[in-house]
Design an enzyme around this catalytic site. Structure first.
Site, PDB file in Angstrom:
ATOM      1  CE  LYS A   1      45.802 -14.055 -19.308  1.00  0.00           C
ATOM      2  NZ  LYS A   1      44.523 -14.727 -19.634  1.00  0.00           N
TER       3      LYS A   1
ATOM      4  CD  GLU B   1      53.206 -15.514 -15.614  1.00  0.00           C
ATOM      5  OE1 GLU B   1      54.156 -14.706 -15.559  1.00  0.00           O
ATOM      6  OE2 GLU B   1      52.009 -15.171 -15.462  1.00  0.00           O
TER       7      GLU B   1
ATOM      8  CB  SER C   1      37.632 -12.235 -19.353  1.00  0.00           C
ATOM      9  OG  SER C   1      37.310 -13.575 -19.646  1.00  0.00           O
TER      10      SER C   1
HETATM   11  C1  LIG Z   1      43.751 -15.551 -18.809  1.00  0.00           C
HETATM   12  C2  LIG Z   1      42.307 -15.409 -18.999  1.00  0.00           C
HETATM   13  C3  LIG Z   1      41.399 -15.529 -17.915  1.00  0.00           C
HETATM   14  C4  LIG Z   1      41.801 -15.918 -16.527  1.00  0.00           C
HETATM   15  O1  LIG Z   1      42.622 -15.045 -15.849  1.00  0.00           O
HETATM   16  P1  LIG Z   1      42.151 -14.095 -14.666  1.00  0.00           P
HETATM   17  O2  LIG Z   1      43.444 -13.573 -14.128  1.00  0.00           O
HETATM   18  O3  LIG Z   1      41.402 -14.893 -13.673  1.00  0.00           O
HETATM   19  O4  LIG Z   1      41.310 -13.039 -15.262  1.00  0.00           O
HETATM   20  C5  LIG Z   1      40.049 -15.308 -18.168  1.00  0.00           C
HETATM   21  N1  LIG Z   1      39.598 -15.005 -19.398  1.00  0.00           N
HETATM   22  C6  LIG Z   1      40.432 -14.897 -20.463  1.00  0.00           C
HETATM   23  C7  LIG Z   1      39.854 -14.563 -21.798  1.00  0.00           C
HETATM   24  C8  LIG Z   1      41.808 -15.086 -20.300  1.00  0.00           C
HETATM   25  O5  LIG Z   1      42.615 -14.980 -21.361  1.00  0.00           O
END
Ligand SMILES: *Cc1c(COP(=O)(O)O)cnc(C)c1O
Length: 413
Positions: free
Chosen positions: A88, A110, A379
């Protein structure tokens, strides 16, 4: 991608906004386009991410997991090693630089689970911006630690009591704020959703993930991967890594949604692979939303707080239609098993969101050839999910610990 002037991807996307926001969005489009065509902007962004967030993030060969599964060789793109623990920050720092260019001094955002709120508050502290976060009342209660950190980082957290008191209501509240504050304020939207130019702009900042991943996997293995796996909430981390491989048609791109308690149960957040995902217009965009037969937005369920948004990026909705991306869903149970296996085999704790990508890779890897390569986009890191994971794994020592804490608390110690 088509008709980028109005932000349409096939039939999806667009700008479904109030008259008053029109001026502001067009101002944003102008600045975004200028930044995008100016190489010095991207250079500044890249060096900021290098010094502040540790980029480039590594690509880790998961040798033990690969050998255990006995099929394709698995590599992990380590977005968990970013500052604040997830991808993020890539989007947030990019929008921070743009805010500075626009001469604005206040940012709003948000947040659902609070991850995007913490990232935005971090960016605001770094850049010296005033910061307000909109968060649904139910989420505020569920995510106390993130509210605490946002406030310590200097942000004001506004509790949203409208509607279902969750993420979509927080988005509406942030747009309302922006309608009145656009002269001084930039709205840092957290994923590749909302009205144009947000889907394209967020995907652009996240494309740093795919650029690095492609260069790294080729440098390390001498060839292109067969498949890339990424989890899909709003769509930003998946679009980020996929974008590095769009032109390489031999690379199969797999987006994994939250299958929750199973697609038949109705308790999931699978917009693109379930029959409850229907085309609609809301939250500034035309895309696929989880809806009931009357077209009412449906409550979603997922073990991971970051994948339960009712809508999905219009860019991904289009990529489903063109079949460039294959979509799958992983259930809560499969996700917990994937977390357990990844921890034990690799010493890596994936976020529950990321574990959806792992779960699907774990299903497919054994059926692939040993000389094939898989990249899983991790992610984020899973430390934040300790309560949910401990609960799901039914750890007896953990239960004892929680009961002792509760008893001590009740005894007033
Ligand atoms: C917010 C989040 C996501 C989902 O958001 P995307 O916009 O689909 O990437 C995925 N993994 C983590 C660790 C997150 O914090």
């Amino acid at each position: 991608m088509e008709d980028t002037e109005r932000g349409y991807y096939g039939q999806f996307g667009g700008m479904y906004i109030t008259e008053i926001l029109n001026v502001c969005i067009h101002d944003l489009i102008r600045h975004y386009k200028r930044a995008r065509s100016d190489a010095s902007f991207w250079n500044e962004y890249q060096s900021l991410m290098m010094s502040y967030s540790g980029r480039p993030t590594p690509l880790t060969y998961a040798q033990n997991l690969s050998e255990y599964l006995g099929g394709a060789q698995i590599y992990i793109k380590r977005e968990d090693l970013n500052h604040t623990g997830a991808h993020k920050i890539n989007n947030v720092m990019g929008q921070g630089l743009l805010t500075k260019r626009m001469g604005k001094k206040r940012v709003i955002a948000e947040t659902g689970a609070g991850q995007h709120g913490v990232a935005t508050a971090t960016m605001a502290a770094k850049f010296g911006f005033e910061c307000e976060i909109y968060m649904g009342e139910i989420d505020v209660k569920r995510q106390r630690p993130n509210v605490f950190w946002m406030e310590k980082l200097g942000a004001k957290v506004n509790v949203v009591k409208d509607g279902t008191k969750c993420l979509k209501d927080a988005i509406n509240a942030a747009f309302r704020d922006w309608s009145f504050s656009m002269d001084t304020t930039h709205y840092v939207l957290g994923t590749a959703c909302g009205p144009h130019p947000f889907p394209e702009m967020v995907a652009w900042f996240q494309s740093i993930v795919g650029m690095e991943a492609r260069q790294q996997v080729v440098a390390e293995t001498g060839k292109m991967p067969s498949r890339i796996f990424a989890c899909v909430g709003g769509g930003s981390n998946s679009l980020g890594i996929f974008s590095g491989f769009f032109d390489a048609t031999s690379v199969e791109l797999v987006g994994v949604e939250a299958g929750g308690l199973g697609l038949e149960s109705g308790k999931h957040a699978a917009r693109l692979v379930s029959s409850e995902g229907k085309i609609g217009v809301a939250q500034g965009m035309k895309t696929v939303f989880v809806q009931d037969n009357e077209g009412q937005m449906h409550e979603t369920h997922s073990i991971s707080a970051g994948l339960d948004y009712i809508g999905v990026s219009p860019i991904l909705a289009h990529l489903r239609e063109t079949k460039r991306v294959r979509f799958e869903a992983a259930t809560d149970a499969e996700v917990v098993e994937a977390v357990r296996l990844t921890i034990r085999k690799e010493g890596i704790i994936p976020a529950l969101e990321s574990a959806h990508a792992f779960a699907q890779a774990i299903k497919e890897a054994p059926k692939m050839k040993k000389d094939e390569i898989i990249v899983v986009n991790q992610s984020g890191r899973g430390d934040k999910d300790i309560f949910i994971i401990a609960d799901a794994l039914k750890d007896p020592e953990w239960e004892k610990f929680i009961i002792e804490k509760a008893e001590a608390y009740n005894a007033g110690k």
